[in-house]
Design a protein around this motif. Structure first.
Motif, mmCIF file in Angstrom:
data_model
loop_
_atom_site.group_PDB
_atom_site.id
_atom_site.type_symbol
_atom_site.label_atom_id
_atom_site.label_comp_id
_atom_site.label_asym_id
_atom_site.label_seq_id
_atom_site.Cartn_x
_atom_site.Cartn_y
_atom_site.Cartn_z
ATOM 1 N N SER A 2 0.841 -1.203 0.000
ATOM 2 C CA SER A 2 0.000 0.000 0.000
ATOM 3 C C SER A 2 0.874 1.251 0.000
ATOM 4 O O SER A 2 2.025 1.214 0.420
ATOM 5 C CB SER A 2 -0.911 0.001 1.222
ATOM 6 N N GLY A 3 0.322 2.322 -0.484
ATOM 7 C CA GLY A 3 1.093 3.549 -0.642
ATOM 8 C C GLY A 3 0.612 4.668 0.255
ATOM 9 O O GLY A 3 -0.134 4.451 1.205
ATOM 10 N N TYR A 4 1.079 5.837 -0.040
ATOM 11 C CA TYR A 4 0.659 7.038 0.677
ATOM 12 C C TYR A 4 -0.197 7.894 -0.244
ATOM 13 O O TYR A 4 0.099 8.016 -1.424
ATOM 14 C CB TYR A 4 1.875 7.879 1.077
ATOM 15 N N VAL A 5 -1.219 8.511 0.326
ATOM 16 C CA VAL A 5 -1.951 9.517 -0.436
ATOM 17 C C VAL A 5 -1.253 10.837 -0.130
ATOM 18 O O VAL A 5 -1.312 11.334 0.984
ATOM 19 C CB VAL A 5 -3.427 9.609 0.005
ATOM 20 N N LYS A 29 7.266 11.294 0.846
ATOM 21 C CA LYS A 29 7.123 9.941 1.396
ATOM 22 C C LYS A 29 7.356 8.895 0.318
ATOM 23 O O LYS A 29 8.014 7.880 0.534
ATOM 24 C CB LYS A 29 5.753 9.778 2.026
ATOM 25 N N THR A 223 -5.251 -0.411 -5.588
ATOM 26 C CA THR A 223 -4.973 -0.805 -4.211
ATOM 27 C C THR A 223 -5.515 -2.192 -3.855
ATOM 28 O O THR A 223 -5.637 -2.538 -2.686
ATOM 29 C CB THR A 223 -5.564 0.235 -3.239
ATOM 30 N N SER B 17 -1.872 11.002 5.735
ATOM 31 C CA SER B 17 -1.151 9.923 5.083
ATOM 32 C C SER B 17 -1.483 8.599 5.720
ATOM 33 O O SER B 17 -1.521 8.479 6.935
ATOM 34 C CB SER B 17 0.340 10.169 5.179
ATOM 35 N N PRO B 18 -1.723 7.623 4.896
ATOM 36 C CA PRO B 18 -1.965 6.294 5.438
ATOM 37 C C PRO B 18 -0.664 5.748 6.005
ATOM 38 O O PRO B 18 0.374 6.360 5.850
ATOM 39 C CB PRO B 18 -2.385 5.512 4.203
ATOM 40 N N LYS B 19 -0.756 4.652 6.629
ATOM 41 C CA LYS B 19 0.397 3.965 7.200
ATOM 42 C C LYS B 19 0.981 4.699 8.399
ATOM 43 O O LYS B 19 1.751 4.125 9.140
ATOM 44 C CB LYS B 19 1.497 3.717 6.142
ATOM 45 N N ASP B 20 0.650 5.987 8.575
ATOM 46 C CA ASP B 20 1.101 6.684 9.772
ATOM 47 C C ASP B 20 0.109 6.315 10.857
ATOM 48 O O ASP B 20 -0.970 6.863 10.920
ATOM 49 C CB ASP B 20 1.068 8.205 9.579
ATOM 50 N N TYR B 57 -7.221 -2.416 2.859
ATOM 51 C CA TYR B 57 -7.359 -0.993 3.185
ATOM 52 C C TYR B 57 -6.906 -0.643 4.600
ATOM 53 O O TYR B 57 -7.079 0.485 5.057
ATOM 54 C CB TYR B 57 -8.801 -0.530 2.912
ATOM 55 N N ASP B 59 -4.051 -0.146 5.749
ATOM 56 C CA ASP B 59 -3.009 0.885 5.793
ATOM 57 C C ASP B 59 -3.563 2.269 5.470
ATOM 58 O O ASP B 59 -2.889 3.278 5.654
ATOM 59 C CB ASP B 59 -1.898 0.570 4.790
ATOM 60 N N TYR B 60 -4.770 2.316 4.941
ATOM 61 C CA TYR B 60 -5.344 3.601 4.539
ATOM 62 C C TYR B 60 -6.379 4.112 5.531
ATOM 63 O O TYR B 60 -6.622 5.302 5.639
ATOM 64 C CB TYR B 60 -6.004 3.484 3.158
ATOM 65 N N ARG B 300 -8.911 6.449 1.017
ATOM 66 C CA ARG B 300 -9.302 6.981 2.314
ATOM 67 C C ARG B 300 -10.723 7.549 2.317
ATOM 68 O O ARG B 300 -11.169 8.161 3.294
ATOM 69 C CB ARG B 300 -8.330 8.097 2.744
#
Lengths: 255, 330
Positions: A2-5, A29, A223, B17-20, B57, B59-60, B300
């Motif tokens: 998965s990535g970052y938005v 990022k 995704t 940001s996801p994953k945070d 999802y 991570d989002y 998201r």
């Protein structure tokens, strides 16, 4: 993965060829975590037209500067809108997505059309002390600007054109056997039009070489949620190009 | 990122940001709802087929706090590889899909996928399709296991015993499916209605009379896209289901019509991209909503829409989101 938005900031957006543009985006990022062969899913406009994101392979990333580079061909409304973005404009970038290439010590990079973008990326992120051979397939010499993106001492560039106006006349597969006879490659990385990738994979198969193909299927979410980009595996399974790919061993999938 | 020029349509807070993991959102008190006896952190269901099985999802979104419920990717009695060829096409403010119900099959899902969802505190709706009325019963039975909160019945799929005509286009057949599923599970039964009908109210009434506990509407509208260069349809399957903002006005109208006619709770869906869209559906009569295509655009989306609904409630001094349902003044 998965990535970052990220709401990226456009640092540069310039036309580099007849219908090809280069956009550099500050998206720290992704710039830090991206790997060669992964992609960014770009939301061109925040409204509902166009609605879906555009998957674009990284043509470069720079962790220090926090930037990613996207080379894109103007093919429709979405990419047309991208050309209208100016420096400091915001662009919604989702990434890094997908798996990426495995780059061995002795590598041959083969690209055609906008599929050359990830090869530019690969040539700039080679393992320490590695040189790469690059084979580019153009329609004609009008596409020579792509070759300029490889101007550095670690790569040796070969060109074919469909009409013979530059380099060797024919498709990349025409010179592939002689290139492979001269140098012993550990793996061929290829991205471009499907017939080209098929041809290269076929030659690699005959020579017993590993070949990694980067697929460019139509994609929904990027995704893993919608299953819109499925590809048939040789093992009878269906793979998701967005998450299981976009890079596959050419023996792994039917494409 | 505060110094970035934010273009029109950007919603503040969207750049999360996801994953945070420190971005974990709290559930909003004013958004908590109970649907068919199922407590939900907010009134948003992740629509079937747009959210994988859920973990894709994680991570989002904080699945345990930001998502009201997840409707699992449509399941069938036996596993299906889905359709070959191009499966998605973009259309004006919408998308077409013909995935073809790719799924591992009901039993394989229960054995291998469901356990991976146990760590998330979010209700799961099993979305089921089948080829015969009896198979629908089998699906309801097979999916009535701990971890599943409700059965959502997709009657837009073809009835193999009726020349492939969708179950959902015939009130009698739709009612037979509802009755069979009702008989074979103790879980709440949600009938997901097809909009590809002449009179959706008639179908809604029929399935409610047959025992449906709730209705979900609308499913996708049948559509097609053509590439004039190749002179071929874009979708491998010729036709596909249209979703996204393009179908919202149709969906709103149908939710409104059905809400007037039946007494069971309604999950409203069709092109919800923002909190405003969700509020519109609730005003039209939906008790909760479902978000699908928005997730395809923005992983998201559900978290953002929940936040926007909360902001609306605060601004309008609405104590609880449920108070919005049915408040349309005509």
């Amino acid at each position: 993965m998965s990535g970052y938005v990220e709401l990226g900031r456009v640092v540069e957006n310039e036309q580099i060829g007849s219908d090809v543009w280069c956009m550099v985006v500050y998206a720290p990022k992704q710039a830090k975590e991206a790997k060669v062969g992964q992609f960014c899913d770009v939301r061109v406009a925040m409204g509902t037209m166009p609605l879906l994101r555009r998957p674009i392979s990284y043509a470069g990333f720079n962790a220090q500067e926090g930037t990613i580079t996207l080379l894109y061909r103007v093919v429709g409304k979405g990419t047309e809108l991208m050309t209208q973005l100016s420096v400091d404009d915001t662009i919604d970038c989702l990434g890094p997505l997908g798996n990426g290439f495995t780059i061995p010590k002795r590598v041959l990079l083969v690209g055609g059309g906008v599929g050359i973008a990830p090869m530019v990326c690969a040539s700039n992120h080679l393992p320490e002390g590695t040189k790469a051979t690059v084979l580019l397939g153009f329609r004609n010499k009008e596409e020579a600007f792509w070759a300029d993106l490889f101007k550095q001492d670690k790569v040796d560039v070969h060109i074919t054109t469909d009409d013979g106006s530059l380099g060797t006349k024919g498709f990349p597969t025409a010179v592939l056997p002689s290139l492979c006879a001269n140098t012993k490659f550990d793996s061929i990385l290829v991205c471009g039009p499907t017939p080209m990738m098929k041809g290269v994979a076929q030659v690699a198969h005959e020579l017993g070489l590993s070949c990694q193909v980067s697929l460019e299927n139509r994609m929904g979410c990027g995704t893993g949620g919608c299953l819109g980009c499925a590809v048939d595996g040789q093992d009878g399974r269906r793979y998701k190009v967005c998450m299981d790919g976009p890079v596959f061993d050419s023996e792994e999938v039917g494409f | 990122m505060a110094d970035y020029k934010i273009g029109p349509g950007y919603v503040h807070g969207y750049e999360v940001s996801p994953k945070d993991k420190n971005n974990t959102k709290r559930a909003y008190k004013d958004l908590g709802v109970t649907f068919c006896g199922i407590p939900m952190k907010n009134p948003i269901v992740a629509a079937s087929g747009t959210f994988g099985n859920g973990p894709e999802y994680a991570d989002y979104l904080d699945l345990s706090h930001e998502v009201g419920a997840i409707s699992i990717k449509g399941l069938t009695p036996k596993g299906r590889p889905g359709n070959a060829g191009t499966r998605v096409a973009e259309t004006p403010s919408g998308m077409l899909n013909c995935i073809g119900l790719e799924n591992p099959g009901a039993e394989a899902f229960v054995e291998t996928v469901l356990p991976t969802l146990a760590s998330y505190d979010v209700p799961l709706f099993a979305n089921v399709s089948a080829g015969t009325v009896d198979e629908f019963g089998y699906m309801a039975e097979t999916l009535s296991v701990p971890g599943i909160a409700a059965i959502e019945v997709n009657i837009s799929c073809p009835n193999v015993k009726n020349e492939g005509l969708a179950f959902g286009v015939d009130a009698k057949v739709a009612a037979q499916v509802a009755a069979e599923v009702r008989k074979r599970t103790t879980l709440p039964v949600i009938m997901k209605l097809s909009p590809n009908v002449t009179n959706i109210v008639e179908i809604a009434k029929a399935v409610v009379d047959a025992g449906a506990d709730a209705l979900s509407l609308i499913n996708t509208l049948l559509g097609m896209a053509i590439d004039i260069r190749t002179k071929r349809p874009i979708l491998g399957n010729l036709y596909g289901g249209l979703s996204g903002p393009a179908i919202k006005p149709v969906a709103l109208r149908m939710v409104h019509q059905v809400a007037r006619a039946v007494d069971v709770p309604i999950i409203g869906m069709g092109g919800i991209m923002t909190g405003t869209d969700a509020v519109e559906f609730m005003m039209a009569g939906a008790d909760i909503v479902s978000v699908g295509t928005a997730t395809v655009v923005d992983p998201r989306a559900i978290g953002r829409i929940a936040e926007e609904m909360h902001e609306y409630c605060e601004k309008e001094k609405i104590e609880h989101v449920s108070d919005i349902t049915d408040t349309l003044q005509v």
